[in-house]
Design a protein around this motif. Structure first.
Motif, PDB file in Angstrom:
ATOM      1  N   ALA A   1      58.302  30.465 -72.297  1.00 42.93           N
ATOM      2  CA  ALA A   1      57.188  30.293 -71.638  1.00 42.93           C
ATOM      3  C   ALA A   1      56.219  30.921 -72.508  1.00 42.93           C
ATOM      4  O   ALA A   1      54.977  30.202 -72.451  1.00 42.93           O
ATOM      5  N   LEU A   2      56.401  31.791 -73.264  1.00 40.96           N
ATOM      6  CA  LEU A   2      55.196  32.093 -74.401  1.00 40.96           C
ATOM      7  C   LEU A   2      55.140  31.350 -75.285  1.00 40.96           C
ATOM      8  O   LEU A   2      53.916  30.973 -75.781  1.00 40.96           O
TER       9      LEU A   2
ATOM     10  N   TYR B   1      48.758  23.953 -76.713  1.00 41.27           N
ATOM     11  CA  TYR B   1      47.376  23.893 -77.202  1.00 41.27           C
ATOM     12  C   TYR B   1      47.541  22.655 -78.437  1.00 41.27           C
ATOM     13  O   TYR B   1      46.645  21.854 -78.654  1.00 41.27           O
ATOM     14  N   TYR B   2      48.659  22.828 -79.249  1.00 42.68           N
ATOM     15  CA  TYR B   2      48.712  21.851 -80.392  1.00 42.68           C
ATOM     16  C   TYR B   2      49.256  20.549 -79.909  1.00 42.68           C
ATOM     17  O   TYR B   2      49.047  19.396 -80.801  1.00 42.68           O
TER      18      TYR B   2
ATOM     19  N   MET C   1      48.926  18.674 -67.278  1.00 42.36           N
ATOM     20  CA  MET C   1      48.799  19.731 -66.071  1.00 42.36           C
ATOM     21  C   MET C   1      48.722  21.009 -66.733  1.00 42.36           C
ATOM     22  O   MET C   1      48.290  21.940 -65.586  1.00 42.36           O
ATOM     23  N   GLY C   2      48.817  21.313 -67.746  1.00 43.11           N
ATOM     24  CA  GLY C   2      48.935  22.925 -68.130  1.00 43.11           C
ATOM     25  C   GLY C   2      50.419  23.382 -67.888  1.00 43.11           C
ATOM     26  O   GLY C   2      51.176  22.811 -67.107  1.00 43.11           O
ATOM     27  N   PRO C   3      50.971  24.232 -68.615  1.00 42.86           N
ATOM     28  CA  PRO C   3      52.249  24.894 -68.829  1.00 42.86           C
ATOM     29  C   PRO C   3      52.521  25.579 -67.363  1.00 42.86           C
ATOM     30  O   PRO C   3      53.830  25.291 -66.828  1.00 42.86           O
ATOM     31  N   GLY C   4      51.706  26.111 -66.985  1.00 41.31           N
ATOM     32  CA  GLY C   4      51.990  26.900 -65.536  1.00 41.31           C
ATOM     33  C   GLY C   4      52.416  26.162 -64.558  1.00 41.31           C
ATOM     34  O   GLY C   4      53.322  26.304 -63.764  1.00 41.31           O
ATOM     35  N   ARG C   5      51.557  24.966 -64.158  1.00 40.44           N
ATOM     36  CA  ARG C   5      51.933  24.152 -63.024  1.00 40.44           C
ATOM     37  C   ARG C   5      53.106  23.284 -63.510  1.00 40.44           C
ATOM     38  O   ARG C   5      53.792  22.979 -62.589  1.00 40.44           O
TER      39      ARG C   5
ATOM     40  N   PHE D   1      56.320  33.619 -65.392  1.00 38.98           N
ATOM     41  CA  PHE D   1      55.720  33.862 -66.753  1.00 38.98           C
ATOM     42  C   PHE D   1      54.435  33.034 -67.276  1.00 38.98           C
ATOM     43  O   PHE D   1      53.781  33.667 -67.701  1.00 38.98           O
ATOM     44  N   SER D   2      54.981  31.777 -67.346  1.00 40.14           N
ATOM     45  CA  SER D   2      53.770  30.729 -67.642  1.00 40.14           C
ATOM     46  C   SER D   2      52.239  30.856 -66.877  1.00 40.14           C
ATOM     47  O   SER D   2      51.367  30.775 -67.634  1.00 40.14           O
TER      48      SER D   2
END
Length: 289
Positions: free
Chosen positions: A15-16, A23-24, A88-92, A257-258
């Motif tokens: 998750a980290l 980003y990359y 979507m981004g990592p959290g979603r 975590f994300s």
């Protein structure tokens, strides 16, 4: 170390690392970021096994099976995952990990004989509710249901779950093989995928890395070390012994975590939709356990 703690630490590491990957993947490309993390992971695994463990005897068919699992999960599958991150981004995206217990449960039942519990079928209803809420949020904000991101994430889940089952079968047939060595063969499979892709459609593996400033290069390597080497080292150790459906249940903790890390790193306030989706997610996890 307790195998469940090992799996939990693997999920946190991934998750980290995923925050850096996202980003990359957006600023360069999903394929490029995946290729770099696979190669960095392979380098560290080879160094670790060479210096601290030593290579064991394993037959070619099982080396190829490990490589196939890596090609599916770490190669082709992670391309879909990173595209979902970009959308979507990592959290979603990681909220959709809730579907993995069902997918892994079905695959492990048919291919390695592990039992599947009926309650997992009930839990999936709440994960669908989670999925619908995230889609509704995207529709209200952008005018579309973010179907592309969801499909990318689900394709990754199928690829990754198939790779996990193949990996578990290979470990069952080679009980003395160290998880770190198994990771070498999996990373080799992933690297092979990206070499083939580079020949078909160049993605600037070296040139993009050279263009980066020292800070960006360090972040890419650190993210790959954390999200590939550390995460997979712990993850495959858990795969060797834990029930795969239970492992998938632990994996969905990566959503927590994300989502927290995404809000902290990108200074985003949680939306009401994310809160509702999170409630569906927690109910599904509660049923699983």
């Amino acid at each position: 170390m307790n195998v469940y703690v090992t799996a939990l630490l693997a999920t946190f590491s991934f998750a980290l690392g995923s925050q850096i990957f996202t980003y990359y993947a957006r600023s360069v490309s999903s394929t490029w970021m995946n290729a770099v993390k696979a190669m960095v992971g392979l380098l560290f695994f080879v160094l670790f096994v060479s210096l601290f463990i030593g290579f064991q005897k394993i037959s070619l068919p099982f080396i190829l099976l490990f490589a196939l699992s890596g090609a599916l999960g770490l190669g082709i599958g992670d391309i879909f995952l990173f595209k979902a991150y970009s959308e979507m981004g990592p959290g979603r995206t990681m909220m959709l990990f809730g579907f993995q217990p069902l997918i892994l449960g079905v695959l492990s039942y048919f291919f390695i004989g592990q039992a599947i519990e009926p309650k997992k079928l009930i839990a999936i209803i709440f994960f669908v509710g989670c999925l619908f809420t995230l889609s509704l949020e995207a529709f209200r904000a952008d005018g579309h249901w973010q179907i592309k991101g969801i499909l990318m994430a689900l394709l990754w889940l199928v690829m990754d779950s198939t790779g996990v089952v193949i990996t578990r079968y290979s470990f069952d047939q080679n009980p003395d093989l160290h998880a770190m060595e198994g990771n070498i063969y999996r990373c080799l499979g992933a690297v092979f995928v990206f070499i083939v892709m580079m020949k078909l459609k160049p993605y600037g593996l070296v040139s993009n890395f050279k263009k980066m400033k020292w800070k960006s290069r360090s972040m890419v390597v650190f993210g790959s070390f954390l999200g590939t080497f550390v995460s997979l080292a712990l993850y495959l150790e858990a795969i060797k012994t834990i029930n795969l459906a239970s492992l998938a249940g632990i994996n969905v903790s990566g959503t927590v975590f994300s989502a927290i890390l995404e809000c902290i790193i990108f200074k985003k306030k949680p939306t009401p939709y994310l809160g509702v989706a999170f409630i569906f997610f927690l109910i599904g996890v509660k049923i699983l356990f």
